[in-house]
Design an enzyme around this catalytic site. Structure first.
Site, PDB file in Angstrom:
ATOM      1  CG  HIS A 163      19.175  49.219 -97.472  1.00 37.16           C
ATOM      2  ND1 HIS A 163      17.926  49.323 -98.054  1.00 37.16           N
ATOM      3  CD2 HIS A 163      19.737  50.452 -97.568  1.00 37.16           C
ATOM      4  CE1 HIS A 163      17.754  50.561 -98.505  1.00 37.16           C
ATOM      5  NE2 HIS A 163      18.840  51.275 -98.215  1.00 37.16           N
ATOM      6  CB  SER A 284      20.497  24.001 -77.304  1.00 34.70           C
ATOM      7  OG  SER A 284      20.113  22.813 -77.960  1.00 34.70           O
ATOM      8  CE  LYS A 290      21.535  27.340 -80.554  1.00 39.12           C
ATOM      9  NZ  LYS A 290      20.999  27.763 -81.778  1.00 39.12           N
ATOM     10  CD  GLU A 297      15.931  33.788 -79.244  1.00 38.32           C
ATOM     11  OE1 GLU A 297      15.327  33.067 -80.048  1.00 38.32           O
ATOM     12  OE2 GLU A 297      16.768  33.352 -78.432  1.00 38.32           O
TER      13      GLU A 297
END
Ligand code: ARG
Length: 466
Positions: A163, A284, A290, A297
């Site tokens: 979980h 970024s 970043k 992704e």
């Protein structure tokens, strides 16, 4: 348009009295994408012609001309000298027309006893077979890379989750071996699918077979197929093998997507378990701090694309009556794209894995945070004679108390712990440590580093035996 106005440039032009509508020509053509099958198309044609010569339909001289003509065409294509013509619809007719242009009327004999229907089915099977072999080799490579990481990080401890809540300590190597097992099933699935791919539809002709005395076993053998397919109608219409491959590919992508999700989480400031080398990340344009895990992704995103192609192929087939229908031309783009995507994603993983940087201290302190050894305390009490359900209850209260005191279980004093159960003794601290917890799971498939190393060794042997 009168008969003489018909440009009649089509290989099937004899029955037609006007030229194809320009839109229809473009709409029905597949050459822009199926030209990539040229090598398999030529291989199939040479096998077919060789067989025709063997059974006496072509003379040996005719076969020799056809075969060297086709080889010359292949050389032209490979040196970018071939002129693909949309007017000639597809790869098959482009190559056949070029053959006749090159060697003269003998070229017109190639299509004896054959149809584009069994031809294209043969081409795709040859293509899919070659691609399966490439993908299988890539999976093999990625599996080997995972074993290296698993061995290196056998003693590295991170929180295992259920979980996505801290559950029990596990070895990072063990986690890598879980990925290995997923890929192992993927590899097996590909090999299994390959058995049904590797059958020769050549000789089914348009749908009913041919009146020529063909030798289907011979063409099957020439093309490296295990056997000819059994039924001519099924041979030209079947694309199950492509669907099976798409299903296997979707499952591989589902696995890569799950791996990617973990990499994305682990690289976040919140987890901070791993680092991906800069060369696999991007920045970024606005936030200078970043470093984004774009590659995982994108792979996660591309899993949707591949599964989409599986659904396209299933839907493409679902209402088709026997035998060949033009619908089948729509099998190629999804098939090509899913294989291209899959190969890129596997390549990305094989390159990323050896460069994975594990932040062992961060994993360790995260594991210390979530009461990951609570089950070990319960098991400890069971070994002292307490029933598991009662032990579970006792440890639950100990965890509540530890949370209130803002301490890990191992940080409670012996007398604190004895307040929860009188049987708790000094040796409890052995099981409350992360190493103690890990080492105690010392059985086949368990997370003890000893087991992880043994599993790595077994898995290496397995890869060797392939
Ligand atoms: N381009 C076609 C395909 O991909 C080849 C077979 C065409 N057959 C036909 N009877 N029109 O399926």
């Amino acid at each position: 348009m009168s008969q003489d106005e018909n440009d009649n440039s089509k290989l099937w032009g004899g029955r037609f009295s006007e030229s194809t509508d320009e839109f229809v020509e473009r709409f029905t053509a597949s050459v822009n994408f199926d030209k990539r099958l040229y090598r398999y198309d030529i291989q199939g044609s040479i096998a077919h012609a060789r067989m025709l010569a063997k059974v006496g339909v072509l003379s040996d001289a005719e076969f020799a001309q056809i075969s060297s003509g086709l080889e010359a065409i292949q050389a032209d294509i490979e040196s970018d000298k071939f002129n693909w013509d949309v007017g000639l619809e597809d790869v098959h007719m482009n190559i056949e027309a070029a053959l006749t242009q090159r060697i003269g009327d003998v070229g017109k004999k190639l299509h004896t006893g054959r149809s584009r229907n069994d031809q294209v089915a043969t081409d795709i099977r040859l293509y899919v077979r070659a691609e399966i072999d490439k993908v299988a080799a890539q999976i093999d490579e990625l599996q080997a890379a995972l074993l290296d990481v698993a061995e290196r990080e056998a003693e590295t401890i991170l929180p295992g989750f259920t979980h996505l809540q801290t559950a029990q300590p596990v070895s990072f190597g063990h986690h890598m071996l879980a990925w290995f097992e997923m890929l192992d099933r993927d590899y097996q699935r590909l090999l299994d699918c390959r058995k049904r791919v590797n059958l020769s539809p050549l000789g089914a002709a348009a749908l009913a077979g041919t009146t020529f005395p063909i030798d289907r076993n011979y063409t099957a053998e020439l093309l490296g197929f295990d056997a000819p397919t059994a039924n001519s109608l099924d041979s030209v219409s079947d694309r199950d093998f492509a669907i099976e491959l798409a299903a296997a590919a979707s499952l591989i992508m589902t696995h890569l997507s799950r791996f990617s999700e973990e990499l994305v989480l682990w690289t976040s400031a919140q987890f901070d378990f791993i680092e991906l080398p800069d060369r696999f990340c991007t920045g970024s344009s606005i936030m200078p701090q970043k470093k984004n895990p774009d590659v995982p992704e994108l792979i996660r995103g591309k899993s949707g694309r591949v599964t989409g192609h599986l659904v396209s192929l299933l839907t493409l087939m679902k209402s088709q009556p026997l035998a060949y229908n033009k619908d089948n031309q729509e099998d190629k783009e999804p098939l090509f794209d899913l294989l291209d995507t899959l190969k890129d994603c596997l390549y990305a993983y094989s390159s990323m894995m050896p460069a994975l940087i594990c932040k062992r201290e961060n994993m360790r302190s995260a594991t210390l945070k979530g009461y990951a050894t609570a089950t070990d305390l319960a098991d400890y009490l069971v070994k002292k004679g307490v029933a598991f359900r009662d032990a579970h209850e006792v440890v639950g209260s100990a965890v509540v108390a530890a949370i209130a005191a803002n301490k890990d279980l191992a940080e409670l004093s012996l007398s604190d712990l004895q307040g929860f159960h009188a049987d708790i003794a000094e040796d409890v601290f052995d099981v409350l440590t992360l190493e103690g917890s890990l080492n105690a799971r010392d059985h086949l498939g368990g997370t003890a580093p000893r087991q992880v190393k043994a599993a790595v060794a077994r898995s290496r042997e397995k890869l060797q035996r392939r």
